[in-house]
Enzyme design. Sequence first.
Site, PDB file in Angstrom:
ATOM      1  N   CYS A 111       0.838  -1.203   0.000  1.00 38.67           N
ATOM      2  CA  CYS A 111       0.000   0.000   0.000  1.00 38.67           C
ATOM      3  C   CYS A 111       0.876   1.258   0.000  1.00 38.67           C
ATOM      4  O   CYS A 111       1.545   1.534  -0.990  1.00 38.67           O
ATOM      5  CB  CYS A 111      -0.994  -0.048   1.166  1.00 38.67           C
ATOM      6  SG  CYS A 111      -2.321   1.155   0.969  1.00 38.67           S
ATOM      7  N   HIS A 129      -3.688  -5.277   0.592  1.00 38.63           N
ATOM      8  CA  HIS A 129      -3.092  -5.694   1.870  1.00 38.63           C
ATOM      9  C   HIS A 129      -3.081  -7.221   1.981  1.00 38.63           C
ATOM     10  O   HIS A 129      -4.056  -7.806   2.450  1.00 38.63           O
ATOM     11  CB  HIS A 129      -3.893  -5.104   3.036  1.00 38.63           C
ATOM     12  CG  HIS A 129      -3.658  -3.641   3.218  1.00 38.63           C
ATOM     13  ND1 HIS A 129      -2.671  -3.133   4.018  1.00 38.63           N
ATOM     14  CD2 HIS A 129      -4.265  -2.570   2.656  1.00 38.63           C
ATOM     15  CE1 HIS A 129      -2.684  -1.813   3.973  1.00 38.63           C
ATOM     16  NE2 HIS A 129      -3.648  -1.444   3.151  1.00 38.63           N
ATOM     17  N   GLU A 187      -1.718  -9.015   4.097  1.00 33.17           N
ATOM     18  CA  GLU A 187      -1.688  -9.473   5.492  1.00 33.17           C
ATOM     19  C   GLU A 187      -3.075  -9.613   6.093  1.00 33.17           C
ATOM     20  O   GLU A 187      -3.254 -10.241   7.138  1.00 33.17           O
ATOM     21  CB  GLU A 187      -0.842  -8.511   6.339  1.00 33.17           C
ATOM     22  CG  GLU A 187      -1.434  -7.124   6.599  1.00 33.17           C
ATOM     23  CD  GLU A 187      -1.239  -6.129   5.447  1.00 33.17           C
ATOM     24  OE1 GLU A 187      -0.965  -6.581   4.311  1.00 33.17           O
ATOM     25  OE2 GLU A 187      -1.383  -4.917   5.684  1.00 33.17           O
ATOM     26  N   VAL A 216      -2.080 -15.810  30.818  1.00 34.25           N
ATOM     27  CA  VAL A 216      -1.256 -16.665  29.963  1.00 34.25           C
ATOM     28  C   VAL A 216       0.203 -16.190  29.945  1.00 34.25           C
ATOM     29  O   VAL A 216       1.126 -16.995  30.101  1.00 34.25           O
ATOM     30  CB  VAL A 216      -1.780 -16.646  28.502  1.00 34.25           C
ATOM     31  CG1 VAL A 216      -0.997 -17.617  27.638  1.00 34.25           C
ATOM     32  CG2 VAL A 216      -3.245 -16.972  28.461  1.00 34.25           C
ATOM     33  N   ASP A 217       0.417 -14.880  29.757  1.00 36.28           N
ATOM     34  CA  ASP A 217       1.779 -14.392  29.531  1.00 36.28           C
ATOM     35  C   ASP A 217       2.690 -14.656  30.729  1.00 36.28           C
ATOM     36  O   ASP A 217       3.790 -15.187  30.569  1.00 36.28           O
ATOM     37  CB  ASP A 217       1.776 -12.892  29.203  1.00 36.28           C
ATOM     38  CG  ASP A 217       0.894 -12.574  28.002  1.00 36.28           C
ATOM     39  OD1 ASP A 217       0.560 -13.511  27.251  1.00 36.28           O
ATOM     40  OD2 ASP A 217       0.535 -11.394  27.818  1.00 36.28           O
ATOM     41  N   SER A 218       2.237 -14.265  31.915  1.00 35.95           N
ATOM     42  CA  SER A 218       3.128 -14.453  33.064  1.00 35.95           C
ATOM     43  C   SER A 218       3.305 -15.938  33.363  1.00 35.95           C
ATOM     44  O   SER A 218       4.385 -16.364  33.785  1.00 35.95           O
ATOM     45  CB  SER A 218       2.625 -13.684  34.291  1.00 35.95           C
ATOM     46  OG  SER A 218       1.377 -14.159  34.721  1.00 35.95           O
ATOM     47  N   SER A 219       2.286 -16.755  33.104  1.00 35.26           N
ATOM     48  CA  SER A 219       2.419 -18.194  33.364  1.00 35.26           C
ATOM     49  C   SER A 219       3.456 -18.817  32.431  1.00 35.26           C
ATOM     50  O   SER A 219       4.296 -19.608  32.852  1.00 35.26           O
ATOM     51  CB  SER A 219       1.084 -18.914  33.162  1.00 35.26           C
ATOM     52  OG  SER A 219       0.094 -18.323  33.964  1.00 35.26           O
TER      53      SER A 219
END
Length: 508
Positions: free
Chosen positions: A79, A168, A170, A225-228
């Site tokens: 683009c 695009h 993506e 989820v992330d910290s685990s």
Amino acid sequence: MQEKIIILDFGSQTTQLIGRRVRELNTYCEILPYNKFPYDDPSVIGVILSGSPFSVYDEKSFKIDVNSLRKKMPVLGICYGAQLMAWELGGNVESAPSREYGRARLTKVDNSNPLLTGIEPGAQVWMSHGDTITSLPDIFHPIASTEDVPVAAYQATDGEKTWGVQFHPEVYHSECGMQLLRNFVVDICGSKCDWSAASFIESTVKELREQLGNDRIILGLSGGVDSSVAAVLLNKAIGSNLTCIFVDHGMLRKDEFKNVMRDYECLGLNVIGVDASAEFFDKLAGVTDPERKRKIIGAGFIDVFDREASKITDAKWLAQGTIYPDCIESLSITGTTIKSHHNVGGLPEKMNLKLCEPLRLLFKDEVRAVGRELGIPEHLIGRHPFPGPGLAVRILGDITPEKVAVLQEADHIFIQGLRDWGLYDKVWQAGVILLPVQSVGVMGDERTYERAVALRAVTSTDAMTADWAHLPYEFLAHVSNEIINKVRGVNRVCYDISSKPPSTIEWE
Ligand code: XMP
């Protein structure tokens, strides 16, 4: 050396999506501000120029010297990226008579061109542009068109590995988008496609061992989820030198503290659970302003964490589950950069600790893939996002332990219902909001005057935008009955049918 694609960000909403698509091709990539290309990095195998909210002829628009990239490595402009190259090299870009937004079909396709291999005329692409390339520089030639856009894609002549596409690839709606990106990343740039959850774990564990040596490290767990995943990864790398702290501020879901602690212990993590709920209820008593609630909880969390962490006297590091979207320096419309944020603001400096963020290069879906590969159970990996201040921002008005208990019961019925009806994984996030209103009802022969709650469930891909989830009426009827029959003090249930924007996911 990990080979990589560089994505130069000119400020488009879909830049992150380009990054995710490249990673889906098992290829490592980095998103950098448009003017930060790492010219001296030998591991770069190709570059993608993103879209932008600007027109190339705007004075304020972001520019780079296109010639500094051409002929050195494969280049793909998307683009604005395509328009920028055409414009800088002597072509013309003009405002289109009408802004083209949405689906279009490729009419002509030169699929002998390596970028378009496997793409047939008729393929659907996603357009989102106000400008169009009206003439190409001599060194470029068109390789695809749509009915309205003669230059939907181009390549430089003489086999130079420089391409531009007006659409695009993506975006999911571009049916041939993944094929086009694969053609570019794998066939043209020559990616070995060796980026995977397993390879990430292997290299990160090695790096963490080198980085941390025998140092002690502390990590704040949230149940999310992330910290685990960060904790289990660090545990794999350095074992008992990791101490995790999980603070219960009293605003978690029903039984969440107990259940998550049990999960963490099963995962072999060394966790200190701190029940600080009484202290948070005290600080929050009588507070109704949403921002003050957030600030009190944020500051209170830091106090409790600091108190617990300072007992681990020889700790040198603080780990955080920061992920890639949190780190990308996104460009604001004015061109200034918005700094990366940290989950636990201010803590590392205050505690004189060095910061370790082992997931800082991963997108959310990659964090989940790494978690699965590490053996974390699915119910932890697939959990809905939950705000840091928890139920405090779902109780409108002041907070009391009694209100939290009412909301926990109603929320539990809704979430368990979603699981039982097979709907939990179909929504991005769900919860119940306790409203500051009472309404009249009738139960048995009695008039009641009790609280109302709202159910909120949304679909989304990134929480930036969200649609209210179109849950089946039968399900909503079931949940409403269950809540009114089983939760004392609630006699009315509403369903929130607002989307974001203009609403937000949370009510506060
Ligand atoms: P909104 O309400 O802004 O929420 O549409 C977008 C996403 O962010 C979560 N959220 C928060 N998370 N602390 C957090 O850690 C907060 O103060 C906070 N506020 C909202 C929200 O649950 C949704 O996933």
